[in-house]
Design a protein around this motif. Structure first.
Motif, PDB file in Angstrom:
ATOM      1  N   GLU A 222      -4.910  10.126  14.050  1.00  0.00           N
ATOM      2  CA  GLU A 222      -5.184   8.807  14.643  1.00  0.00           C
ATOM      3  C   GLU A 222      -6.271   8.923  15.700  1.00  0.00           C
ATOM      4  OE1 GLU A 222      -5.225   5.722  15.170  1.00  0.00           O
ATOM      5  OE2 GLU A 222      -3.884   4.950  13.644  1.00  0.00           O
ATOM      6  N   VAL A 223      -6.841   7.783  16.067  1.00  0.00           N
ATOM      7  CA  VAL A 223      -7.746   7.737  17.217  1.00  0.00           C
ATOM      8  C   VAL A 223      -7.189   6.799  18.286  1.00  0.00           C
ATOM      9  CG1 VAL A 223      -9.875   8.324  15.974  1.00  0.00           C
ATOM     10  CG2 VAL A 223      -9.139   5.925  16.079  1.00  0.00           C
ATOM     11  N   ASP A 224      -6.180   6.006  17.905  1.00  0.00           N
ATOM     12  CA  ASP A 224      -5.582   5.039  18.833  1.00  0.00           C
ATOM     13  C   ASP A 224      -4.346   5.684  19.458  1.00  0.00           C
ATOM     14  OD1 ASP A 224      -3.691   3.055  19.751  1.00  0.00           O
ATOM     15  OD2 ASP A 224      -4.887   1.531  18.747  1.00  0.00           O
TER      16      ASP A 224
ATOM     17  N   THR B 172       0.841  -1.203   0.000  1.00  0.00           N
ATOM     18  CA  THR B 172       0.000   0.000   0.000  1.00  0.00           C
ATOM     19  C   THR B 172       0.872   1.247   0.000  1.00  0.00           C
ATOM     20  OG1 THR B 172      -1.543  -1.290   1.337  1.00  0.00           O
ATOM     21  CG2 THR B 172      -2.045   1.037   1.082  1.00  0.00           C
TER      22      THR B 172
ATOM     23  N   GLY C 142      -2.164   2.625  10.845  1.00  0.00           N
ATOM     24  CA  GLY C 142      -2.105   1.169  10.952  1.00  0.00           C
ATOM     25  C   GLY C 142      -1.026   0.651  10.018  1.00  0.00           C
TER      26      GLY C 142
ATOM     27  N   ASN D   4      -5.161   3.286  -5.115  1.00  0.00           N
ATOM     28  CA  ASN D   4      -4.106   2.486  -5.752  1.00  0.00           C
ATOM     29  C   ASN D   4      -4.676   1.465  -6.733  1.00  0.00           C
ATOM     30  OD1 ASN D   4      -5.207   1.240  -3.477  1.00  0.00           O
ATOM     31  ND2 ASN D   4      -3.433  -0.049  -3.172  1.00  0.00           N
TER      32      ASN D   4
ATOM     33  N   ALA E  33      -7.415   5.201   0.568  1.00  0.00           N
ATOM     34  CA  ALA E  33      -6.831   3.885   0.294  1.00  0.00           C
ATOM     35  C   ALA E  33      -7.472   2.817   1.171  1.00  0.00           C
ATOM     36  CB  ALA E  33      -5.317   3.921   0.520  1.00  0.00           C
ATOM     37  N   GLY E  34      -8.445   3.209   2.014  1.00  0.00           N
ATOM     38  CA  GLY E  34      -9.162   2.230   2.833  1.00  0.00           C
ATOM     39  C   GLY E  34     -10.131   1.448   1.967  1.00  0.00           C
TER      40      GLY E  34
HETATM   41  P1  NAI Z   1      -5.187  -1.158  10.802  1.00  0.00           P
HETATM   42  O1  NAI Z   1      -6.292  -1.643  11.673  1.00  0.00           O
HETATM   43  O2  NAI Z   1      -3.805  -1.702  10.986  1.00  0.00           O
HETATM   44  O3  NAI Z   1      -5.087   0.442  10.874  1.00  0.00           O
HETATM   45  C1  NAI Z   1      -6.160   1.313  10.818  1.00  0.00           C
HETATM   46  C2  NAI Z   1      -5.782   2.506  11.674  1.00  0.00           C
HETATM   47  O4  NAI Z   1      -6.735   3.541  11.474  1.00  0.00           O
HETATM   48  C3  NAI Z   1      -5.784   2.171  13.175  1.00  0.00           C
HETATM   49  O5  NAI Z   1      -4.551   2.553  13.747  1.00  0.00           O
HETATM   50  C4  NAI Z   1      -6.956   2.983  13.714  1.00  0.00           C
HETATM   51  O6  NAI Z   1      -6.752   3.424  15.037  1.00  0.00           O
HETATM   52  C5  NAI Z   1      -7.001   4.130  12.730  1.00  0.00           C
HETATM   53  N1  NAI Z   1      -8.305   4.794  12.673  1.00  0.00           N
HETATM   54  C6  NAI Z   1      -9.536   4.233  12.723  1.00  0.00           C
HETATM   55  N2  NAI Z   1     -10.482   5.186  12.634  1.00  0.00           N
HETATM   56  C7  NAI Z   1      -9.846   6.364  12.508  1.00  0.00           C
HETATM   57  C8  NAI Z   1     -10.274   7.699  12.348  1.00  0.00           C
HETATM   58  N3  NAI Z   1     -11.576   8.015  12.313  1.00  0.00           N
HETATM   59  N4  NAI Z   1      -9.339   8.683  12.253  1.00  0.00           N
HETATM   60  C9  NAI Z   1      -8.018   8.380  12.291  1.00  0.00           C
HETATM   61  N5  NAI Z   1      -7.549   7.129  12.434  1.00  0.00           N
HETATM   62  C10 NAI Z   1      -8.450   6.123  12.527  1.00  0.00           C
HETATM   63  O7  NAI Z   1      -5.689  -1.418   9.308  1.00  0.00           O
HETATM   64  P2  NAI Z   1      -4.822  -1.468   7.952  1.00  0.00           P
HETATM   65  O8  NAI Z   1      -4.368  -2.845   7.704  1.00  0.00           O
HETATM   66  O9  NAI Z   1      -3.862  -0.351   7.944  1.00  0.00           O
HETATM   67  O10 NAI Z   1      -5.997  -1.192   6.890  1.00  0.00           O
HETATM   68  C11 NAI Z   1      -6.648   0.063   6.800  1.00  0.00           C
HETATM   69  C12 NAI Z   1      -7.663   0.026   5.645  1.00  0.00           C
HETATM   70  O11 NAI Z   1      -6.982  -0.188   4.419  1.00  0.00           O
HETATM   71  C13 NAI Z   1      -8.700  -1.080   5.739  1.00  0.00           C
HETATM   72  O12 NAI Z   1      -9.918  -0.616   5.227  1.00  0.00           O
HETATM   73  C14 NAI Z   1      -8.131  -2.152   4.837  1.00  0.00           C
HETATM   74  O13 NAI Z   1      -9.128  -3.040   4.393  1.00  0.00           O
HETATM   75  C15 NAI Z   1      -7.560  -1.302   3.737  1.00  0.00           C
HETATM   76  N6  NAI Z   1      -6.507  -1.917   2.926  1.00  0.00           N
HETATM   77  C16 NAI Z   1      -6.295  -1.333   1.708  1.00  0.00           C
HETATM   78  C17 NAI Z   1      -5.317  -1.811   0.873  1.00  0.00           C
HETATM   79  C18 NAI Z   1      -5.124  -1.177  -0.459  1.00  0.00           C
HETATM   80  O14 NAI Z   1      -4.574  -1.811  -1.347  1.00  0.00           O
HETATM   81  N7  NAI Z   1      -5.515   0.064  -0.644  1.00  0.00           N
HETATM   82  C19 NAI Z   1      -4.459  -2.964   1.240  1.00  0.00           C
HETATM   83  C20 NAI Z   1      -4.721  -3.464   2.561  1.00  0.00           C
HETATM   84  C21 NAI Z   1      -5.711  -2.962   3.365  1.00  0.00           C
END
Ligand code: NAI
Length: 381
Positions: free
Chosen positions: A205-207, A157, A184, A308, A261-262
């Motif tokens: 962040e929120v964490d 990512t 994350g 992406n 990218a989420g």
């Molecule tokens: P993660 O759980 O490791 O990290 C997410 C982070 O966002 C956490 O630290 C959390 O505290 C924070 N967060 C949650 N709500 C928030 C808010 N309102 N404001 C600020 N921070 C906030 O998850 P990861 O693995 O980083 O994945 C994040 C997203 O990306 C997911 O939706 C996942 O499915 C997606 N993803 C996208 C990819 C891509 O190719 N674009 C590849 C892999 C995952």
């Protein structure tokens, strides 16, 4: 692994339904599973990430494919339903499974051996369903395997988001103020690569623990209400919704670029932006300009969908090989142990991570040390 699957046929006699972003790399996963003996049924997982030529090539090769680029929500449901109606015995997905989506229709088919979930967002839903006692078959948490999130989420990512943003905008990242929402596994990669490109990086962040991590990694940590005023480029990658919301848009700089990218297109509240904008227009392919009543224009990339994938080619094959190896090995694990597994979430066993990491190291030509018997005794392993 493909050779191994072709020889040993671990999925012989099984119907596998896959919900993926149909592009070259996922197509290879489909092919490997087919080599392993599975009858493959493939559907898309995001309206803009389906590559029609790839879907057509898979269909031409004899797979059952229900996916088209630009599908509406209704078309998506209509296209994924045939996948579930084919009575799959195994289910694999890179998309979220929600209690109102795929899983409800699949529930009827109790011969499902199990499923593999690839993304963070999907796993959140599965854990909630598990807690509520709603899971009717075993689900492997592919994303949580080390060989998945440590590499795909962070390095994949991290790189492909910037590739998508740069090729879509053709702007320079150096010197810009970049706001990364969420620190994350994905956010760490996006922030790291933005820094490498010369941007000044702000993290929201929120964490609290992850916020300290971002701070110690050298980034500025701010609440969104402050970051909104500073950013030139925003990347949301949280898995949450409404992260950049209606109140933030008027605070932003003229010309600010918003991308996500989420997994879902709900992190930047594009619907609210569209509502408040005096006008909007296509500024360039995959870039919409929104003119606010205060006269500023904000640019949204790829309609707020995964930048992406919707605005690039996704992660390089060199990183997805590990993620899809986890998928294939997890499907094999489900098939091998079908008699002993119970409904609920299952962590990918360490042996799978270990085997994939060793195979990856060997393809990279890297060798590592081995513990001696004395060392094993000393370490108690
Ligand atoms: P993660 O759980 O490791 O990290 C997410 C982070 O966002 C956490 O630290 C959390 O505290 C924070 N967060 C949650 N709500 C928030 C808010 N309102 N404001 C600020 N921070 C906030 O998850 P990861 O693995 O980083 O994945 C994040 C997203 O990306 C997911 O939706 C996942 O499915 C997606 N993803 C996208 C990819 C891509 O190719 N674009 C590849 C892999 C995952």
């Amino acid at each position: 692994m493909a050779e191994d699957f072709r020889e040993t046929k671990p999925l012989a006699g099984l119907r596998v339904a896959l919900s993926v972003h149909p592009e070259a790399k996922t197509a290879w996963l489909c092919r490997v599973m087919e080599m392993g003996g599975a009858e493959m049924h493939v559907t898309g997982s995001n309206p803009l990430s389906t590559q029609d030529d790839v879907a057509a090539a898979l269909a031409a090769g004899g797979m059952h494919v229900c996916a088209v680029h630009g599908a509406t929500a209704e078309q998506y449901r209509a296209r994924s339903t045939p996948c579930s109606k084919r009575r799959p015995t195994s289910l694999s997905t890179t998309a979220a499974i929600s209690s109102t989506g795929c899983t409800r229709s699949i529930r009827a088919y109790l011969q499902v051996i199990g499923g593999c979930e690839e993304t963070t967002t999907g796993i959140l839903r599965l854990l909630a369903m598990d807690r509520a006692g709603e899971l009717r078959f075993p689900m492997m948490l592919v994303n949580d395997a080390d060989c998945k999130h440590l590499f795909d989420n962070r390095y994949g990512t991290g790189q492909s988001v910037w590739d998508g943003i740069m090729r879509t905008t053709n702007l320079i990242v150096a010197g810009k103020e970049v706001v990364v929402c969420g620190y994350g596994w994905c956010g760490k990669g996006v922030a790291m690569r933005a820094h490498g490109l010369g941007a000044r990086v702000i993290v929201t962040e929120v964490d609290p623990v992850r916020a300290i991590e971002a701070h110690m990694d050298g980034f500025t940590v701010l609440p969104m209400d402050e970051a909104a005023k500073r950013g030139d480029i925003f990347v949301t990658v949280t898995g949450c919704d409404d992260v950049i919301s209606a109140r933030h848009f008027p605070m932003m700089k003229d010309g600010a670029i918003l991308s996500n990218a989420g997994h879902f297109d709900v992190e930047v509240n594009v619907a609210a932006l569209r509502k408040m904008a005096a006008e909007h227009y296509e500024a360039r392919h995959n870039i919409e300009g929104y003119v606010l009543p205060n006269g500023k224009t904000l640019f949204v990339l790829a309609e707020g969908r995964l930048v992406n994938l919707a605005s690039g080619d996704g992660h390089p094959a060199e990183i997805m090989d590990m993620s899809f190896a986890v998928q294939a090995m997890s499907a094999k694990y489900l098939a091998d142990r079908r008699a002993e597994l119970h409904p609920g979430v299952i962590r990918v066993p360490h042996e799978i991570d270990d085997a994939i990491a060793r195979k990856k190291l060997s393809t990279l030509g890297i060798t590592i040390d081995t513990l001696t018997d004395e060392q094993k005794k000393y370490l108690g392993v």
